[in-house]
Design a protein around this motif. Structure first.
Motif, PDB file in Angstrom:
ATOM      1  N   GLU A 274       0.743  -1.180  -0.067  1.00 10.71           N
ATOM      2  CA  GLU A 274      -0.185   0.130   0.121  1.00 10.71           C
ATOM      3  C   GLU A 274       0.811   1.365   0.133  1.00 10.71           C
ATOM      4  O   GLU A 274       1.652   1.503   0.854  1.00 10.71           O
ATOM      5  CB  GLU A 274      -0.837  -0.083   1.202  1.00 10.71           C
ATOM      6  CG  GLU A 274      -1.987   1.018   1.044  1.00 10.71           C
ATOM      7  CD  GLU A 274      -2.959   0.820   2.207  1.00 10.71           C
ATOM      8  OE1 GLU A 274      -4.244   0.975   2.018  1.00 10.71           O
ATOM      9  OE2 GLU A 274      -2.728   0.279   3.499  1.00 10.71           O
ATOM     10  N   PRO A 275       0.624   2.098  -1.017  1.00 11.22           N
ATOM     11  CA  PRO A 275       1.524   3.434  -0.937  1.00 11.22           C
ATOM     12  C   PRO A 275       1.579   4.189   0.510  1.00 11.22           C
ATOM     13  O   PRO A 275       0.544   4.175   1.025  1.00 11.22           O
ATOM     14  CB  PRO A 275       0.808   4.314  -2.209  1.00 11.22           C
ATOM     15  CG  PRO A 275      -0.065   3.251  -2.838  1.00 11.22           C
ATOM     16  CD  PRO A 275      -0.321   2.014  -1.985  1.00 11.22           C
ATOM     17  N   LEU A 276       2.500   4.880   0.582  1.00  4.06           N
ATOM     18  CA  LEU A 276       2.426   5.800   1.994  1.00  4.06           C
ATOM     19  C   LEU A 276       1.582   6.783   2.051  1.00  4.06           C
ATOM     20  O   LEU A 276       1.174   7.157   3.066  1.00  4.06           O
ATOM     21  CB  LEU A 276       4.108   6.305   1.998  1.00  4.06           C
ATOM     22  CG  LEU A 276       5.063   5.101   2.123  1.00  4.06           C
ATOM     23  CD1 LEU A 276       6.512   5.993   2.317  1.00  4.06           C
ATOM     24  CD2 LEU A 276       4.873   4.377   3.651  1.00  4.06           C
ATOM     25  N   SER A 277       1.155   7.430   0.902  1.00  5.08           N
ATOM     26  CA  SER A 277       0.336   8.440   1.155  1.00  5.08           C
ATOM     27  C   SER A 277      -1.032   7.936   1.444  1.00  5.08           C
ATOM     28  O   SER A 277      -2.003   8.668   2.204  1.00  5.08           O
ATOM     29  CB  SER A 277       0.261   9.002  -0.207  1.00  5.08           C
ATOM     30  OG  SER A 277      -0.269   8.104  -1.406  1.00  5.08           O
ATOM     31  N   VAL A 278      -1.432   6.696   1.364  1.00  8.97           N
ATOM     32  CA  VAL A 278      -2.505   6.009   1.649  1.00  8.97           C
ATOM     33  C   VAL A 278      -2.573   5.686   3.025  1.00  8.97           C
ATOM     34  O   VAL A 278      -3.555   6.116   3.917  1.00  8.97           O
ATOM     35  CB  VAL A 278      -2.907   4.691   0.864  1.00  8.97           C
ATOM     36  CG1 VAL A 278      -4.317   4.209   1.465  1.00  8.97           C
ATOM     37  CG2 VAL A 278      -3.049   4.901  -0.562  1.00  8.97           C
ATOM     38  N   ASP A 343     -17.113   9.393   7.652  1.00  9.92           N
ATOM     39  CA  ASP A 343     -17.396   9.349   6.380  1.00  9.92           C
ATOM     40  C   ASP A 343     -16.270  10.187   5.465  1.00  9.92           C
ATOM     41  O   ASP A 343     -15.828   9.882   4.426  1.00  9.92           O
ATOM     42  CB  ASP A 343     -18.899   9.828   6.010  1.00  9.92           C
ATOM     43  CG  ASP A 343     -19.034  10.054   4.450  1.00  9.92           C
ATOM     44  OD1 ASP A 343     -19.032   8.707   3.817  1.00  9.92           O
ATOM     45  OD2 ASP A 343     -19.359  10.960   3.866  1.00  9.92           O
ATOM     46  N   LEU A 344     -15.884  11.262   6.269  1.00  8.99           N
ATOM     47  CA  LEU A 344     -15.049  12.239   5.373  1.00  8.99           C
ATOM     48  C   LEU A 344     -13.479  11.480   5.600  1.00  8.99           C
ATOM     49  O   LEU A 344     -12.859  11.430   4.244  1.00  8.99           O
ATOM     50  CB  LEU A 344     -14.862  13.561   6.291  1.00  8.99           C
ATOM     51  CG  LEU A 344     -13.752  14.435   5.893  1.00  8.99           C
ATOM     52  CD1 LEU A 344     -14.020  14.911   4.530  1.00  8.99           C
ATOM     53  CD2 LEU A 344     -13.493  15.510   6.768  1.00  8.99           C
ATOM     54  N   SER A 345     -13.476  10.583   6.538  1.00  8.03           N
ATOM     55  CA  SER A 345     -12.140   9.983   6.528  1.00  8.03           C
ATOM     56  C   SER A 345     -11.927   8.921   5.511  1.00  8.03           C
ATOM     57  O   SER A 345     -11.005   8.923   4.776  1.00  8.03           O
ATOM     58  CB  SER A 345     -12.051   9.278   7.944  1.00  8.03           C
ATOM     59  OG  SER A 345     -10.824   8.530   7.947  1.00  8.03           O
ATOM     60  N   ASP A 346     -13.181   8.180   5.204  1.00  8.58           N
ATOM     61  CA  ASP A 346     -13.080   7.316   4.297  1.00  8.58           C
ATOM     62  C   ASP A 346     -12.977   7.890   2.712  1.00  8.58           C
ATOM     63  O   ASP A 346     -12.385   7.024   1.989  1.00  8.58           O
ATOM     64  CB  ASP A 346     -14.687   6.448   4.297  1.00  8.58           C
ATOM     65  CG  ASP A 346     -14.618   5.443   5.723  1.00  8.58           C
ATOM     66  OD1 ASP A 346     -13.684   5.228   6.307  1.00  8.58           O
ATOM     67  OD2 ASP A 346     -15.791   5.068   6.041  1.00  8.58           O
ATOM     68  N   ARG A 347     -13.362   8.914   2.796  1.00  8.61           N
ATOM     69  CA  ARG A 347     -13.389   9.583   1.412  1.00  8.61           C
ATOM     70  C   ARG A 347     -12.195  10.134   1.163  1.00  8.61           C
ATOM     71  O   ARG A 347     -11.614   9.605  -0.083  1.00  8.61           O
ATOM     72  CB  ARG A 347     -14.347  10.800   1.103  1.00  8.61           C
ATOM     73  CG  ARG A 347     -15.952  10.339   1.237  1.00  8.61           C
ATOM     74  CD  ARG A 347     -17.016  11.371   1.314  1.00  8.61           C
ATOM     75  NE  ARG A 347     -18.332  11.314   1.418  1.00  8.61           N
ATOM     76  CZ  ARG A 347     -19.008  11.049   0.114  1.00  8.61           C
ATOM     77  NH1 ARG A 347     -18.288  10.963  -1.095  1.00  8.61           N
ATOM     78  NH2 ARG A 347     -20.255  10.808   0.321  1.00  8.61           N
ATOM     79  N   ARG A 348     -11.282  10.632   1.900  1.00 16.06           N
ATOM     80  CA  ARG A 348     -10.122  11.038   2.136  1.00 16.06           C
ATOM     81  C   ARG A 348      -9.250   9.697   1.686  1.00 16.06           C
ATOM     82  O   ARG A 348      -8.106  10.058   0.758  1.00 16.06           O
ATOM     83  CB  ARG A 348      -9.473  11.734   3.134  1.00 16.06           C
ATOM     84  CG  ARG A 348     -10.178  13.144   3.253  1.00 16.06           C
ATOM     85  CD  ARG A 348      -9.761  13.647   4.702  1.00 16.06           C
ATOM     86  NE  ARG A 348     -10.303  15.146   4.432  1.00 16.06           N
ATOM     87  CZ  ARG A 348      -9.996  16.009   5.611  1.00 16.06           C
ATOM     88  NH1 ARG A 348      -9.611  15.545   6.679  1.00 16.06           N
ATOM     89  NH2 ARG A 348     -10.570  16.930   5.493  1.00 16.06           N
ATOM     90  N   ILE A 349      -9.343   8.787   2.270  1.00 14.17           N
ATOM     91  CA  ILE A 349      -8.555   7.533   1.768  1.00 14.17           C
ATOM     92  C   ILE A 349      -8.673   7.139   0.653  1.00 14.17           C
ATOM     93  O   ILE A 349      -7.690   6.618   0.011  1.00 14.17           O
ATOM     94  CB  ILE A 349      -8.862   6.342   2.863  1.00 14.17           C
ATOM     95  CG1 ILE A 349      -8.510   6.700   4.513  1.00 14.17           C
ATOM     96  CG2 ILE A 349      -8.246   4.969   2.725  1.00 14.17           C
ATOM     97  CD1 ILE A 349      -8.859   5.854   5.604  1.00 14.17           C
ATOM     98  N   ALA A 350      -9.957   6.996   0.266  1.00 12.39           N
ATOM     99  CA  ALA A 350     -10.241   6.491  -1.291  1.00 12.39           C
ATOM    100  C   ALA A 350      -9.537   7.471  -2.089  1.00 12.39           C
ATOM    101  O   ALA A 350      -9.218   6.969  -3.120  1.00 12.39           O
ATOM    102  CB  ALA A 350     -11.750   6.488  -1.338  1.00 12.39           C
ATOM    103  N   ALA A 352      -6.825   9.441  -1.750  1.00  6.70           N
ATOM    104  CA  ALA A 352      -5.369   9.187  -1.874  1.00  6.70           C
ATOM    105  C   ALA A 352      -4.949   7.912  -2.501  1.00  6.70           C
ATOM    106  O   ALA A 352      -4.204   7.807  -3.156  1.00  6.70           O
ATOM    107  CB  ALA A 352      -4.971   9.098  -0.264  1.00  6.70           C
ATOM    108  N   SER A 353      -5.717   6.835  -2.388  1.00  2.00           N
ATOM    109  CA  SER A 353      -5.513   5.607  -2.971  1.00  2.00           C
ATOM    110  C   SER A 353      -5.547   5.651  -4.556  1.00  2.00           C
ATOM    111  O   SER A 353      -4.850   5.181  -5.275  1.00  2.00           O
ATOM    112  CB  SER A 353      -6.547   4.604  -2.495  1.00  2.00           C
ATOM    113  OG  SER A 353      -6.408   3.222  -3.071  1.00  2.00           O
ATOM    114  N   MET A 354      -6.631   6.497  -4.845  1.00  2.00           N
ATOM    115  CA  MET A 354      -6.895   6.720  -6.457  1.00  2.00           C
ATOM    116  C   MET A 354      -5.642   7.599  -6.973  1.00  2.00           C
ATOM    117  O   MET A 354      -5.355   7.145  -8.027  1.00  2.00           O
ATOM    118  CB  MET A 354      -8.292   7.501  -6.541  1.00  2.00           C
ATOM    119  CG  MET A 354      -8.700   7.499  -8.115  1.00  2.00           C
ATOM    120  SD  MET A 354     -10.186   8.318  -8.328  1.00  2.00           S
ATOM    121  CE  MET A 354      -9.830   9.885  -7.230  1.00  2.00           C
ATOM    122  N   ASP A 355      -5.400   8.502  -6.164  1.00  2.00           N
ATOM    123  CA  ASP A 355      -4.342   9.297  -6.676  1.00  2.00           C
ATOM    124  C   ASP A 355      -2.823   8.395  -6.952  1.00  2.00           C
ATOM    125  O   ASP A 355      -2.194   8.790  -7.604  1.00  2.00           O
ATOM    126  CB  ASP A 355      -4.140  10.654  -5.783  1.00  2.00           C
ATOM    127  CG  ASP A 355      -5.106  11.548  -5.847  1.00  2.00           C
ATOM    128  OD1 ASP A 355      -5.972  11.529  -6.824  1.00  2.00           O
ATOM    129  OD2 ASP A 355      -5.384  12.559  -4.978  1.00  2.00           O
TER     130      ASP A 355
END
Length: 446
Positions: A274-278, A343-350, A352-355
């Motif tokens: 898993e990338p470090l940004s995630v 919900d905000l946390s989950d969106r930010r993780i998603a 970061a993963s996409m980026d």
């Protein structure tokens, strides 16, 4: 809303201790009572509770699955070679602020891990002009709406984020050192190509000088060849300067200076990491949720037990009910806003993963395109070398002019420089992918 009551005068200056002990017994009983735990009283981990991911051991040490995953990571730089030597030297010289930040976060977490214990301290009040009342206060939270546990969760997540930031910092430093090394090797190879071309052009210049002196060539031909020789000499000098500049930059961030090796080294890949940004997004998300829980607890009433020993020896104890702020009509909206933190946390993780995935896919496509160019360019370069040799033979028998031979030689030198750069660009992008995933440094070395 204090609910304190002064104890019997018999527990006065000569006998304050029994009252304090009784208060402590009451507080401890409330915390340890299973019924109180079911009611939310004393929420949070005690010293004997089983640690969960992102929590504390009884010694106040953070236990985290995220940190464990960082420790288990292995570098994708395979075997021993120049890349390994550069990475080791850069790591040995590293003294970044991320190390200090992690140490500070650990200290904060250690302090927060004890927040379930009673707190004690002096209290000084100005009773009237010239009159000061001093007392000793012992307070224990009984029901805090999960505030103490949220503070511990926040501190644990703070350590996790600091650990990931340290890993990111070390990977960035190693990548920086390796990029300087690759720049030096690229410039070194290109300077070798330019140097060989300079030698050939010098020979052409000597030949045209003899031909001009003998009346077989005019001065314009000699001037053109001399100009091309000067340009190639300038290119050669620029390559040499680039080598020295890259090595100077590398030495500036390394523990040792001097030669670390020559050439490139194999770089592996582990797509499952898993990338470090995630990971940073996960840690930030845990902090955001914990901060929302702390804020929510501050909006709701809590209960704490307090024992006070004044300067005359009198002990008073009781319960205190209150909040951090007064309850207003917007309480429901405030609680709803804080409830959206997860919900905000989950969106930010998603996000970061996409980026990160997009960056990796882009780099992989660039590598594939460079590999195709390298394969096709090798054939073109080989054919150009054959043509150069043929032009040299034809020049010897008078079928080609010297300017035609020089032009072919110039094309060959340009193609050789471009083709030689491709393998270094591929290696650099492979290292970029490893940096995104945090795979340039063994986790055990962090």
């Amino acid at each position: 809303m204090p609910l304190l009551a002064k104890h019997h005068p018999g527990w006065g200056p000569r006998h304050p201790l029994p009252a304090a002990i009784a208060a402590l017994t009451l507080l401890s009983g409330c915390i340890g009572d299973p019924q109180a735990a079911r009611l939310g009283i004393g929420q949070g981990l005690g010293p004997n509770d089983t640690p969960q991911p992102g929590s504390f051991t009884e010694q106040g040490v953070v236990t985290s699955g995220l940190i464990d995953s960082l420790r288990s990571r292995r570098s994708v730089i395979e075997g021993n070679g120049p890349f390994t030597a550069v990475a080791d030297s850069v790591i040995a010289a590293s003294a970044g602020t991320a190390v200090a930040e992690l140490r500070i976060a650990r200290l904060r977490a250690e302090a927060r891990s004890k927040n379930w214990l009673p707190s004690i301290g002096p209290a000084v009040n100005l009773a009237s002009l010239g009159s000061v009342l001093a007392s000793m206060v012992l307070e224990q939270t009984i029901f805090d709406n999960g505030r103490n546990k949220a503070e511990r969760d926040f501190a644990a997540a703070d350590v996790e984020v600091a650990a990931v930031v340290l890993a990111q910092d070390m990977n960035d430093r190693v990548y920086e050192g390796l990029s300087y090394y690759i720049e030096s090797e690229l410039a070194r190879e290109q300077s070798a190509v330019a140097g060989a071309a300079v030698d050939r052009l010098r020979e052409y210049d000597r030949v045209v000088g003899v031909r001009t002196a003998g009346g077989l060539s005019d001065r314009s031909e000699a001037q053109i060849i001399r100009q091309k020789l000067t340009e190639m000499q300038s290119t050669f000098a620029s390559d040499q300067a680039a080598v020295n500049a890259a090595l100077a930059s590398l030495n500036a961030i390394s523990a040792t200076s001097g030669t670390v090796g020559r050439g490139l080294q194999a770089v592996g890949s582990d797509a499952g990491t898993e990338p470090l940004s995630v990971l940073i997004a996960r840690g930030d998300g845990a902090r955001t949720i914990a901060a929302a829980k702390i804020a929510r607890a501050g909006l709701l009433p809590g209960v704490s037990a307090r024992a006070t020993l004044d300067d005359s020896g009198d002990v008073a104890s009781g319960l205190t009910l209150g909040t951090d702020s007064l309850i207003g009509l917007g309480l429901g909206a405030d609680l709803a806003a804080l409830g959206a933190a997860e919900d905000l946390s989950d969106r930010r993780i998603a996000e970061a993963s996409m980026d990160a995935r997009r960056d990796i896919v882009t780099l992989e496509q660039q590598i594939e395109a460079l590999q195709i160019r390298e394969r096709d360019g090798a054939q073109v370069l080989s054919q150009t070398k054959i043509n150069l040799d043929l032009f040299a033979e034809q020049y010897q028998v008078g079928r080609r002019t010297l300017l035609e031979l020089v032009s072919q030689d110039e094309s060959y030198a340009r193609l050789a420089r471009e083709h030689g750069a491709l393998k270094y660009e591929i290696a650099l992008r492979q290292l970029q992918i490893a940096r995104v995933r945090g795979q340039l440094v063994d986790g055990a070395r962090l």
